[in-house]
Write an enzyme that holds these catalytic residues in place. Sequence first.
Site, PDB file in Angstrom:
ATOM      1  N   HIS A   1      25.413 -91.868  85.757  1.00 32.78           N
ATOM      2  CA  HIS A   1      23.836 -91.761  85.512  1.00 32.78           C
ATOM      3  C   HIS A   1      23.814 -90.623  84.227  1.00 32.78           C
ATOM      4  CE1 HIS A   1      19.399 -92.134  85.542  1.00 32.78           C
ATOM      5  NE2 HIS A   1      19.749 -90.841  85.343  1.00 32.78           N
ATOM      6  N   GLU A   2      24.414 -89.510  84.806  1.00 31.67           N
ATOM      7  CA  GLU A   2      24.397 -88.134  83.843  1.00 31.67           C
ATOM      8  C   GLU A   2      25.430 -88.505  82.560  1.00 31.67           C
ATOM      9  OE1 GLU A   2      21.714 -86.838  84.172  1.00 31.67           O
ATOM     10  OE2 GLU A   2      21.177 -87.061  86.256  1.00 31.67           O
TER      11      GLU A   2
ATOM     12  N   HIS B   1      23.555 -90.028  79.853  1.00 31.49           N
ATOM     13  CA  HIS B   1      22.806 -88.949  79.019  1.00 31.49           C
ATOM     14  C   HIS B   1      23.551 -88.297  78.385  1.00 31.49           C
ATOM     15  CE1 HIS B   1      18.801 -89.972  81.085  1.00 31.49           C
ATOM     16  NE2 HIS B   1      19.404 -89.519  82.080  1.00 31.49           N
TER      17      HIS B   1
ATOM     18  N   GLU C   1      16.885 -92.477  79.163  1.00 33.90           N
ATOM     19  CA  GLU C   1      16.866 -93.301  80.368  1.00 33.90           C
ATOM     20  C   GLU C   1      17.526 -94.675  80.307  1.00 33.90           C
ATOM     21  OE1 GLU C   1      16.702 -91.354  82.915  1.00 33.90           O
ATOM     22  OE2 GLU C   1      16.720 -92.522  84.715  1.00 33.90           O
TER      23      GLU C   1
HETATM   24 ZN    ZN Z   1      18.254 -89.939  83.783  1.00 32.89          ZN
END
Ligand code: ZN
Length: 499
Positions: A263-264, A267, A293
Amino acid sequence: VPDALSTLKERLGRIADLSTARLVLEWDLQTMMPPGGAAARAEHLTTLEILTHELFTSDEVGNLLDELRPLEASLPHDDVDGCLLRVTRRDYEKATCVPTELAAEITHVTTEAHPVWVSARAGADWNAFRPWLERILELKLRYADCFPPGDDPYDVFLDDFEPGMRTADVRAIFDRLKPELVDLTLANSEAPAERFVGGPFPSEAQHAISLDVMRAFGADDGSFRLDPAVHPFCTSFSVSDVRLTTRYAEHDLTAHSLFSTMHEVGHGLYERGIDPSLERTPLGHGCSSALHESQSRLWENVIGRSLPFWRWFYPRMQAAHPEVLGSVPLERFHRTVNGVRPGLIRVDADETTYGLHIILRFELEQELLTGRLAPADVPAAWNARMADYLGVVVPDDGVGCLQDVHWSFGGFGYFPTYQLGNVISVQIWDRLREDVGDTDELIERGDFAPIHEWLRESLYRLGRMYTPEETIRRVAGGPIDPEPYLRYLRDKDASLAAA
Ligand code: ZN
């Protein structure tokens, strides 16, 4: 004598440096700082907030923007300087609505509230946090009063994270999603959890394979760091200094650091891919919270929970956790990491129930901000809706209304962007596949470079040059639309049921 544009850029560069210094202190606060540092850190951050706000809202910046109005009007829409002037003007007009003292007070109170929230959550003690929420709410309502009234009182909060989007737009999308998500959740709630979900998954092994997947996705060692934190997040201090955090839950596969790392990384790749020429300007970050996101969810879910991904990565995962996963076949593992299982915690939620966690927060926030819900009544309202939407009984507020950090920093308006990100991620993925071709085959070989490159070229490099709406149209080929996301969830549900 330097011209007005160079002078403005020089000023904006200094302001960007101060903002970055603030990000460094915030990263430290969440990763390294001992609790004793909290009071002093509130002073550091408040001073930086005052300096940044004063410099940016100064008459000098206003005069330069006035002087540059004819230049801005003469430049083509996609000229970088034109974009810079357009975005800076919008930011300036917003920032000058807010008195420096109020901006400073919000920073001070929300920084002090952070350790209060951490211990209130640990002790499941809503009443310890409630007075701080009341104070933060009052400040944020004063903040909202600084702006001309919108169509909806929530618009001003949403605009801080999703510039230009209106509450009515979000409501329309969520109204479309909600009944479908409830149906899909109910249809799946019977499935029992597999024993191996409980691990144990030793932290060192989790860290090692998190680094593995981070590098495979395209995060280069020279520009990325990965550290543990209570709440995983990503921040960046330049396009070549990206800080990711993750966490290690030893007894829950769905909270395995691998998923929060993927997830990170999403980003991080976005920030890493921004055109270096935009650095130290207001254009040098991701476009909006929802677009950001969309990238974390694309790498974590669309890729990271797909069967092709696990065909490639599962042998490594088994090697990292041989005792627990050695004899679990790939298909069973894949089905488990995609299982629809209503639970208490938003960040651990599967792709289907996740949206319901967000809709609940979106509703409660609006009620709090309009005074229809008192802070003292949040736990009861939270628990009732958890039972309603997810059929989940909340045993205490630590895993209920205290689980998220956002209200402690005054981040009202943030939550809906998470679900919008899910929606956009599938729109972008559909478009990517038209251009890149057989992504399944690439992913199955662990070759993420063509996917990463397409995203960098189509989205990441643009930074904040265009509004979120324009950016979504450019990268996805149309406006935000919940249908591809619903189709994606239904297809996944059907293929898992058939497997
Ligand atoms: Zn996030």
